[in-house]
Structure formats: C-alpha cells, structure tokens
Design an enzyme around this catalytic site. Structure first.
Site, PDB file in Angstrom:
ATOM      1  N   ASP A  29      13.652  22.125  29.577  1.00 44.24           N
ATOM      2  CA  ASP A  29      12.826  21.997  28.446  1.00 44.24           C
ATOM      3  C   ASP A  29      11.577  23.362  29.023  1.00 44.24           C
ATOM      4  OD1 ASP A  29      13.703  20.131  26.886  1.00 44.24           O
ATOM      5  OD2 ASP A  29      12.349  18.569  28.022  1.00 44.24           O
TER       6      ASP A  29
HETATM    7  N1  URA Z   1      15.744  16.018  30.384  1.00 43.17           N
HETATM    8  C1  URA Z   1      14.608  16.233  29.934  1.00 43.17           C
HETATM    9  O1  URA Z   1      14.160  15.467  29.179  1.00 43.17           O
HETATM   10  N2  URA Z   1      14.128  17.630  29.944  1.00 43.17           N
HETATM   11  C2  URA Z   1      14.582  18.501  30.554  1.00 43.17           C
HETATM   12  O2  URA Z   1      14.345  19.773  30.591  1.00 43.17           O
HETATM   13  C3  URA Z   1      16.017  18.132  31.390  1.00 43.17           C
HETATM   14  C4  URA Z   1      16.448  16.741  31.318  1.00 43.17           C
END
Ligand code: URA
Length: 246
Positions: free
Chosen positions: A106
């Site tokens: 993310d």
């Molecule tokens: N899980 C998430 O919620 N975000 C990420 O960036 C990676 C794994």
C-alpha cells in the site's frame, strides 16, 4: 526442438509480468512470424519463430535483474500514477534495466519490495499456490493480548469472499500505548494485513514488510535499494520451485 509458451517467452524478453503479457497478447499486440496471435498459451520455438511486440522483434534474455528496495511510506507501487504521486520507480531511477514490482504494498506501507524483469519468478512469488511466506511488523494502538494473537490466526471470511490466513502471530514489543506485532502470511490480496487487523478490532498505526520468502530487509535504509546477490537469487529460485540450467 525447444518449445516455450508465448507468455513465458514474452516475460523472458522483458515485456512484462506473465499476467501483463497475457493481457498484451489478448489485445493483439503480439505477432508470431508476422501473424497476430491472441492466445498467450500458444507454443513458440525460440530459435525458429520470430516473435514481435508492437512491431519490434524480441529476443529472450536470461540475465535477469533483481532489486530489493526498502520502500518508504508515501510511495505508490506502480510505474506511473495518474494522480502524480511519487512511485517506487523514482527511488530506483539509476537502474537502467526495465524492472517491475513483484506484488504490491500500500501507499502507506513500508518495507521489503522486490523488483525484477523475471516474469516467471514474479508470478511464482506472488501466486498463492506457491505459498511464499511474507512477514509483516504491524504497530497497532493499545495492548495485544494472547487471546487476540490467537484470534488473528483464526481464519475470518470477509464479505467479498476473501479469507484471512495468518500462519503465525506474535508480539514483538509494547509500550503503554502501542504494540508491535509480527504476522506471517502466505497470500497477498489487497489491504490484507490492514483488513485482518481491523476485523480484530486493532487500529493499524504503521505497517512494514520485513521479509519475503528467504529475503530479509537487513540493515538497508528506508528508501534505499540494492541488487540481490546470486546466492539470494538462488534461494528465491529454490523457494519458488524454479530450476534453471546455467
Ligand atoms: N497488507 C496490507 O494491508 N497492506 C500492504 O501493503 C501489504 C499487506
């Protein structure tokens, strides 16, 4: 005579990930011996057939590039953002080879991100079938009890059909107001860790991926990257079940 699937050939020629190549073939951008093909599974004879992408003849390359980046928060995992935000590509600007991220993190997530032009490796590292473990450190508000750690590894079914599958959960450290927990997962769907924590009533303050299969961040600074050593590439190949003659 050697035969190889078209999508594999294309990813080995650095056109993109195996899935991306499927899409490009479907859109009619690829020709074999001057004829448009739309089936990514068709077989190619690398030494005999001429494969072209958007009119340019391709050759396979086996000298792949593998990069390990310690992604900072506030960077998008994509080669381009229509909203003009910084992308992870801005952090590896000095790398000449065209590489693409393996899976995603993310915008606000930090930590270990692999970038490569090895399409087969990318596919295997991210596909749930290969079950490669990814380890995350999650800072959440408040204290996390033993019971809560137990409920984190209890599968939860989400309304969209996704199912959580936390392999291990443990407490790393805690202060009066926050706790750092370690979660190990084998899948990689969007916002997986955040959604699992939220479903368990935990407010995520920060999230960092600290390992991916056999690779760990070590002491790589946030925002920095390095090339994988050949030993690390071999360990990834082993984890992904890839056998290559070299
Ligand atoms: N899980 C998430 O919620 N975000 C990420 O960036 C990676 C794994």
């Amino acid at each position: 005579m050697e035969q190889v699937r078209l999508n594999k050939f294309l990813s080995q020629a650095n056109v993109g990930s195996r899935r991306k190549c499927d899409e490009l073939v479907g859109r009619g951008f690829v020709e074999i011996n001057g004829k448009v093909v739309r089936d990514p599974w068709v077989r190619v004879h690398p030494g005999e057939d001429t494969v072209s992408f958007l009119g340019q003849n391709l050759t396979r390359t086996h000298s792949f590039t593998y990069i390990l980046l310690n992604k900072p928060s506030g960077y998008i995992v994509s080669s381009f953002d229509p909203r003009g935000r910084k992308t992870v590509m801005d952090l590896i600007g000095s790398v000449k080879e065209r590489v693409f991220p393996v899976g995603r993190l993310d915008y606000m997530t930090e930590g270990l991100l692999i970038l490569t032009n090895d399409g087969e490796m990318s596919l295997r590292l991210t596909h749930p079938r290969f079950g490669i473990e990814k380890c995350y450190h999650v800072t959440v508000s408040g204290r996390v009890t033993r019971e809560k750690l137990g409920s984190l590894i209890t599968p939860v079914e989400f309304p969209d059909g996704k199912r959580s599958n936390v392999v291990r959960a443990k407490l790393v450290s805690e202060t009066k107001d926050e706790s750092k927990i370690e979660l190990v997962l084998k899948e990689g769907w969007k916002h997986e860790v955040r959604r699992i924590c939220e479903a368990n009533g935990l407010k995520v303050l920060s999230l960092r991926r600290v390992s991916f299969g056999p690779l760990t961040l070590g002491n790589l600074m946030t925002g920095a990257f390095r090339f994988l050593t050949s030993r690390e590439v071999h360990s990834l190949e082993k984890a992904a079940g890839i056998t290559r003659k070299n």
